[in-house]
Write a protein that holds these residues in place. Sequence first.
Motif, PDB file in Angstrom:
ATOM      1  N   SER A  70       0.821  -1.214   0.000  1.00  0.00           N
ATOM      2  CA  SER A  70       0.000   0.000   0.000  1.00  0.00           C
ATOM      3  C   SER A  70       0.855   1.265   0.000  1.00  0.00           C
ATOM      4  O   SER A  70       0.538   2.229  -0.694  1.00  0.00           O
ATOM      5  CB  SER A  70      -0.968   0.002   1.174  1.00  0.00           C
ATOM      6  OG  SER A  70      -0.269  -0.010   2.414  1.00  0.00           O
ATOM      7  N   ASP A  96       0.090   6.824   2.900  1.00  0.00           N
ATOM      8  CA  ASP A  96      -0.433   5.466   3.100  1.00  0.00           C
ATOM      9  C   ASP A  96      -1.673   5.531   3.985  1.00  0.00           C
ATOM     10  O   ASP A  96      -1.964   6.555   4.595  1.00  0.00           O
ATOM     11  CB  ASP A  96       0.663   4.615   3.750  1.00  0.00           C
ATOM     12  CG  ASP A  96       0.403   3.131   3.668  1.00  0.00           C
ATOM     13  OD1 ASP A  96      -0.427   2.692   2.846  1.00  0.00           O
ATOM     14  OD2 ASP A  96       1.051   2.388   4.437  1.00  0.00           O
ATOM     15  N   GLU A 128      -5.069   4.071   3.131  1.00  0.00           N
ATOM     16  CA  GLU A 128      -6.295   4.250   2.355  1.00  0.00           C
ATOM     17  C   GLU A 128      -6.545   5.707   1.975  1.00  0.00           C
ATOM     18  O   GLU A 128      -7.693   6.126   1.811  1.00  0.00           O
ATOM     19  CB  GLU A 128      -7.508   3.647   3.081  1.00  0.00           C
ATOM     20  CG  GLU A 128      -7.443   2.151   3.202  1.00  0.00           C
ATOM     21  CD  GLU A 128      -8.669   1.501   3.821  1.00  0.00           C
ATOM     22  OE1 GLU A 128      -9.653   2.204   4.131  1.00  0.00           O
ATOM     23  OE2 GLU A 128      -8.635   0.269   4.004  1.00  0.00           O
ATOM     24  N   ASP A 154      -2.173  -5.283  -1.891  1.00  0.00           N
ATOM     25  CA  ASP A 154      -2.320  -4.854  -0.497  1.00  0.00           C
ATOM     26  C   ASP A 154      -3.584  -3.996  -0.453  1.00  0.00           C
ATOM     27  O   ASP A 154      -3.589  -2.866  -0.921  1.00  0.00           O
ATOM     28  CB  ASP A 154      -1.101  -4.065  -0.038  1.00  0.00           C
ATOM     29  CG  ASP A 154      -1.149  -3.740   1.445  1.00  0.00           C
ATOM     30  OD1 ASP A 154      -2.246  -3.799   2.049  1.00  0.00           O
ATOM     31  OD2 ASP A 154      -0.096  -3.411   2.004  1.00  0.00           O
ATOM     32  N   GLU A 163      -5.191  -3.088   2.234  1.00  0.00           N
ATOM     33  CA  GLU A 163      -5.263  -2.448   3.545  1.00  0.00           C
ATOM     34  C   GLU A 163      -6.447  -2.987   4.340  1.00  0.00           C
ATOM     35  O   GLU A 163      -6.538  -4.179   4.571  1.00  0.00           O
ATOM     36  CB  GLU A 163      -5.271  -0.937   3.388  1.00  0.00           C
ATOM     37  CG  GLU A 163      -4.012  -0.428   2.686  1.00  0.00           C
ATOM     38  CD  GLU A 163      -3.882   1.052   2.668  1.00  0.00           C
ATOM     39  OE1 GLU A 163      -3.429   1.586   3.700  1.00  0.00           O
ATOM     40  OE2 GLU A 163      -4.209   1.687   1.651  1.00  0.00           O
ATOM     41  N   GLU A 185      -5.740  -6.122   6.499  1.00  0.00           N
ATOM     42  CA  GLU A 185      -5.212  -5.733   7.809  1.00  0.00           C
ATOM     43  C   GLU A 185      -6.285  -5.725   8.886  1.00  0.00           C
ATOM     44  O   GLU A 185      -7.456  -5.462   8.605  1.00  0.00           O
ATOM     45  CB  GLU A 185      -4.621  -4.328   7.721  1.00  0.00           C
ATOM     46  CG  GLU A 185      -3.537  -4.196   6.687  1.00  0.00           C
ATOM     47  CD  GLU A 185      -3.113  -2.764   6.418  1.00  0.00           C
ATOM     48  OE1 GLU A 185      -3.603  -1.824   7.090  1.00  0.00           O
ATOM     49  OE2 GLU A 185      -2.281  -2.580   5.517  1.00  0.00           O
ATOM     50  N   VAL A 216      -7.765   1.419   9.978  1.00  0.00           N
ATOM     51  CA  VAL A 216      -6.894   2.277   9.175  1.00  0.00           C
ATOM     52  C   VAL A 216      -7.043   3.734   9.607  1.00  0.00           C
ATOM     53  O   VAL A 216      -8.145   4.237   9.821  1.00  0.00           O
ATOM     54  CB  VAL A 216      -7.199   2.114   7.672  1.00  0.00           C
ATOM     55  CG1 VAL A 216      -6.381   3.083   6.836  1.00  0.00           C
ATOM     56  CG2 VAL A 216      -6.929   0.673   7.226  1.00  0.00           C
TER      57      VAL A 216
END
Length: 177
Positions: free
Chosen positions: A46, A57, A59, A84, A86, A114, A118
């Motif tokens: 990402s 980074d 989003e 990636d 996120e 993840e 975020v």
Amino acid sequence: MTYSDRARAFAALHQPGNPVVLYNIWDAGSAKAIARAGAAALATGSYPVAAAQGFPDGEQIPLEFVLGNAERIVAATELPVTIDFEGGYAREPEQLTANVKRLAETGAVGLNFEDQVVGTAEFYSIEEQAQRVAAVRAANADIFVNARTDLFLKEKDASKHAGLMAEALERGAAYAE
């Protein structure tokens, strides 16, 4: 090469005792260069994707750009590509499923997903993240999901990492289920 061909090629790389090496790329040009160098599979990160476009980074790069970039990368190579993704660009399971369906439509065979919320220092609860992983899986049963925990990434003091092992294992087991 079809999506199924790429997914089978990626699955074949997963051999016990022989780790899959994913070369990190950020656009179609870097994908072509790394493919020519002999990689067997490619992955985005990402941060490099965002930074290459002038975004931070987390989003901050628009989802439409991420999806378009994934599509351009997949079109540039015959190799399996993972993205990636996120936190999936959504919190709610229904929107996660919709976003991952769109990602799968690009031809990407896998994604990183993840468990951190975020943009914060927080983590989803194990229960909520397990539901989110199920929503990702519901989008496409064939897509490879790297349901990761960022516990160690967020804890900068390595001397505290051993104390995180029990939670990391609990998270991993819940996500796998």
